[in-house]
Scaffold this motif. Sequence first.
Motif, PDB file in Angstrom:
ATOM      1  N   ASP A 109       0.194  24.989 -32.327  1.00  0.00           N
ATOM      2  CA  ASP A 109       1.185  25.665 -32.213  1.00  0.00           C
ATOM      3  C   ASP A 109       2.300  26.339 -31.027  1.00  0.00           C
ATOM      4  N   GLY A 110       2.496  25.290 -30.548  1.00  0.00           N
ATOM      5  CA  GLY A 110       2.895  25.686 -29.148  1.00  0.00           C
ATOM      6  C   GLY A 110       2.847  26.192 -28.188  1.00  0.00           C
ATOM      7  N   TYR A 111       1.643  27.029 -27.967  1.00  0.00           N
ATOM      8  CA  TYR A 111       1.629  27.457 -27.108  1.00  0.00           C
ATOM      9  C   TYR A 111       2.260  27.166 -25.918  1.00  0.00           C
ATOM     10  N   LYS A 112       2.998  28.504 -24.851  1.00  0.00           N
ATOM     11  CA  LYS A 112       3.528  28.009 -24.205  1.00  0.00           C
ATOM     12  C   LYS A 112       2.937  28.011 -22.660  1.00  0.00           C
ATOM     13  N   ILE A 113       3.446  27.592 -21.523  1.00  0.00           N
ATOM     14  CA  ILE A 113       2.782  28.191 -19.684  1.00  0.00           C
ATOM     15  C   ILE A 113       4.139  27.951 -19.362  1.00  0.00           C
ATOM     16  N   GLY A 114       4.298  28.871 -18.294  1.00  0.00           N
ATOM     17  CA  GLY A 114       5.314  28.148 -17.063  1.00  0.00           C
ATOM     18  C   GLY A 114       5.107  27.597 -16.616  1.00  0.00           C
ATOM     19  N   LEU A 115       5.074  26.275 -15.616  1.00  0.00           N
ATOM     20  CA  LEU A 115       5.489  25.716 -14.459  1.00  0.00           C
ATOM     21  C   LEU A 115       5.070  27.105 -13.087  1.00  0.00           C
ATOM     22  N   ASP A 116       6.094  27.287 -12.879  1.00  0.00           N
ATOM     23  CA  ASP A 116       5.629  28.338 -11.955  1.00  0.00           C
ATOM     24  C   ASP A 116       4.611  28.949 -11.884  1.00  0.00           C
ATOM     25  N   ALA A 117       3.961  29.991 -13.245  1.00  0.00           N
ATOM     26  CA  ALA A 117       2.926  30.562 -13.019  1.00  0.00           C
ATOM     27  C   ALA A 117       1.914  29.630 -12.805  1.00  0.00           C
ATOM     28  N   LEU A 118       2.120  28.136 -13.047  1.00  0.00           N
ATOM     29  CA  LEU A 118       0.963  27.109 -12.740  1.00  0.00           C
ATOM     30  C   LEU A 118       0.788  27.192 -11.372  1.00  0.00           C
ATOM     31  N   ILE A 119       2.057  26.121 -10.959  1.00  0.00           N
ATOM     32  CA  ILE A 119       2.333  26.469  -9.547  1.00  0.00           C
ATOM     33  C   ILE A 119       1.836  27.358  -8.624  1.00  0.00           C
ATOM     34  N   SER A 120       1.801  29.149  -8.857  1.00  0.00           N
ATOM     35  CA  SER A 120       1.212  29.864  -8.357  1.00  0.00           C
ATOM     36  C   SER A 120      -0.089  30.169  -8.139  1.00  0.00           C
ATOM     37  N   ALA A 121      -1.078  29.901  -8.776  1.00  0.00           N
ATOM     38  CA  ALA A 121      -2.061  30.107  -9.640  1.00  0.00           C
ATOM     39  C   ALA A 121      -2.534  28.581  -8.960  1.00  0.00           C
ATOM     40  N   ALA A 122      -2.206  27.708  -8.681  1.00  0.00           N
ATOM     41  CA  ALA A 122      -2.778  26.029  -8.482  1.00  0.00           C
ATOM     42  C   ALA A 122      -2.857  26.792  -6.339  1.00  0.00           C
ATOM     43  N   SER A 123      -1.739  27.003  -6.141  1.00  0.00           N
ATOM     44  CA  SER A 123      -1.740  27.708  -4.488  1.00  0.00           C
ATOM     45  C   SER A 123      -2.956  28.406  -4.269  1.00  0.00           C
ATOM     46  N   ALA A 124      -3.215  29.769  -5.493  1.00  0.00           N
ATOM     47  CA  ALA A 124      -3.903  30.765  -4.819  1.00  0.00           C
ATOM     48  C   ALA A 124      -5.164  30.359  -4.633  1.00  0.00           C
ATOM     49  N   LEU A 125      -5.555  28.744  -5.274  1.00  0.00           N
ATOM     50  CA  LEU A 125      -6.691  28.765  -5.336  1.00  0.00           C
ATOM     51  C   LEU A 125      -7.347  27.645  -3.789  1.00  0.00           C
ATOM     52  N   LEU A 126      -6.041  27.135  -3.306  1.00  0.00           N
ATOM     53  CA  LEU A 126      -5.794  26.951  -2.124  1.00  0.00           C
ATOM     54  C   LEU A 126      -7.027  27.706  -0.903  1.00  0.00           C
ATOM     55  N   PRO A 127      -7.163  27.186   0.199  1.00  0.00           N
ATOM     56  CA  PRO A 127      -7.805  28.058   1.781  1.00  0.00           C
ATOM     57  C   PRO A 127      -6.543  28.707   1.753  1.00  0.00           C
ATOM     58  N   GLN A 128      -6.779  30.252   1.648  1.00  0.00           N
ATOM     59  CA  GLN A 128      -5.361  31.116   3.539  1.00  0.00           C
ATOM     60  C   GLN A 128      -4.906  29.787   4.200  1.00  0.00           C
ATOM     61  N   LEU A 129      -3.725  29.909   4.424  1.00  0.00           N
ATOM     62  CA  LEU A 129      -3.279  29.578   5.743  1.00  0.00           C
ATOM     63  C   LEU A 129      -2.755  30.153   6.989  1.00  0.00           C
ATOM     64  N   TYR A 130      -3.205  29.685   8.155  1.00  0.00           N
ATOM     65  CA  TYR A 130      -3.070  30.811   9.205  1.00  0.00           C
ATOM     66  C   TYR A 130      -2.535  30.464  10.234  1.00  0.00           C
ATOM     67  N   ASP A 131      -1.289  30.223  11.237  1.00  0.00           N
ATOM     68  CA  ASP A 131      -0.952  30.530  12.125  1.00  0.00           C
ATOM     69  C   ASP A 131      -2.263  30.673  13.203  1.00  0.00           C
ATOM     70  N   ILE A 132      -2.346  29.864  14.565  1.00  0.00           N
ATOM     71  CA  ILE A 132      -2.541  29.945  15.724  1.00  0.00           C
ATOM     72  C   ILE A 132      -1.993  29.877  17.001  1.00  0.00           C
ATOM     73  N   ARG A 133      -0.911  29.428  16.712  1.00  0.00           N
ATOM     74  CA  ARG A 133      -0.557  29.329  17.630  1.00  0.00           C
ATOM     75  C   ARG A 133      -0.101  30.143  18.735  1.00  0.00           C
ATOM     76  N   PRO A 134      -0.463  31.592  18.715  1.00  0.00           N
ATOM     77  CA  PRO A 134      -0.601  32.772  19.798  1.00  0.00           C
ATOM     78  C   PRO A 134      -2.154  32.514  19.648  1.00  0.00           C
ATOM     79  N   LEU A 135      -2.790  32.105  19.914  1.00  0.00           N
ATOM     80  CA  LEU A 135      -4.371  32.061  19.992  1.00  0.00           C
ATOM     81  C   LEU A 135      -3.624  30.964  21.259  1.00  0.00           C
ATOM     82  N   GLU A 136      -2.895  29.660  21.076  1.00  0.00           N
ATOM     83  CA  GLU A 136      -3.141  29.324  22.783  1.00  0.00           C
ATOM     84  C   GLU A 136      -2.931  29.856  23.396  1.00  0.00           C
ATOM     85  N   LYS A 137      -1.947  31.336  23.630  1.00  0.00           N
ATOM     86  CA  LYS A 137      -1.722  31.606  24.657  1.00  0.00           C
ATOM     87  C   LYS A 137      -2.789  32.621  25.297  1.00  0.00           C
TER      88      LYS A 137
END
Length: 255
Positions: free
Chosen positions: A103-131
């Motif tokens: 039936d040609g169900y269309k999916i967008g690669l950008d939507a897949l990338i965004s959804a996959a990124s959301a499954l990853l744990p949040q990434l936070y910068d710890i450099r300020p904690l060194e000070k």
Amino acid sequence: MDTRLIGKTIYIGREAATSLLRLMMNVDGSMKDTSVDAAGKVPDTVSRCLGESKAHCSVEFCTGNKVKIKNMNDHNVTLINDHAIDVKMVDVNPQLSIKLGPDGYKIGLDALISAASALLPQLYDIRPLEKVWNDYENQLRDLRLKRERFVAVSSITGILSTCGMVCMFIEPLKDLRILFLVITLVLSIYFIKARLSAPKKNMEEEQKIKDQFMDNYVCPNPNCNHFLGMSPYRVLRQNKNCPYCKAKLEETSAE
């Protein structure tokens, strides 16, 4: 493309109960899943997604801003730019057309990338904690040095007392004996009072430093903000995860 996705594979297919497009990915040893698109839009001709064992197709994220798309079953139909494929490596671009099933169900690669990124744990910068950690260590060191200086200065009373005793045996200096004794007495009274009040004052200063440290040495995830404990910054950098919210902690700007 989110560089954290490189080396990971998402499995795509229909979720039978809701007819949503289901996406699954192995994250840190366990399968995570999410849904894309509105309910009722995915036709039955798209295979169900149960993970690595069963899915309509898979998308592997590769270096060089490329993805490898694989049709997961000979009975499935996966089209890239309207051409049926078994496995195909393609560049990531918004114009890429991915269709599932006859039936040609269309999916967008950008939507897949965004959804996959959301499954990853949040990434936070710890450099300020060194000070924060370095300031804490420096403040404790300064407090210890302050205590040591006080002990060293208070020893002057013994030196003055000794000088007074020496003056007793040197005729020209006998008149200075009383002066040394008076100075010694005054300083002794001062240092005795200071010594009596010092423990409480030192405890208050140390507690103030510790409280400030505990307020600032926290998980950078605003939804967590838990105190990260007394582990040195170098240990925190090695652990790479918040023990409470499990967010990824790295020396990099949060994406």
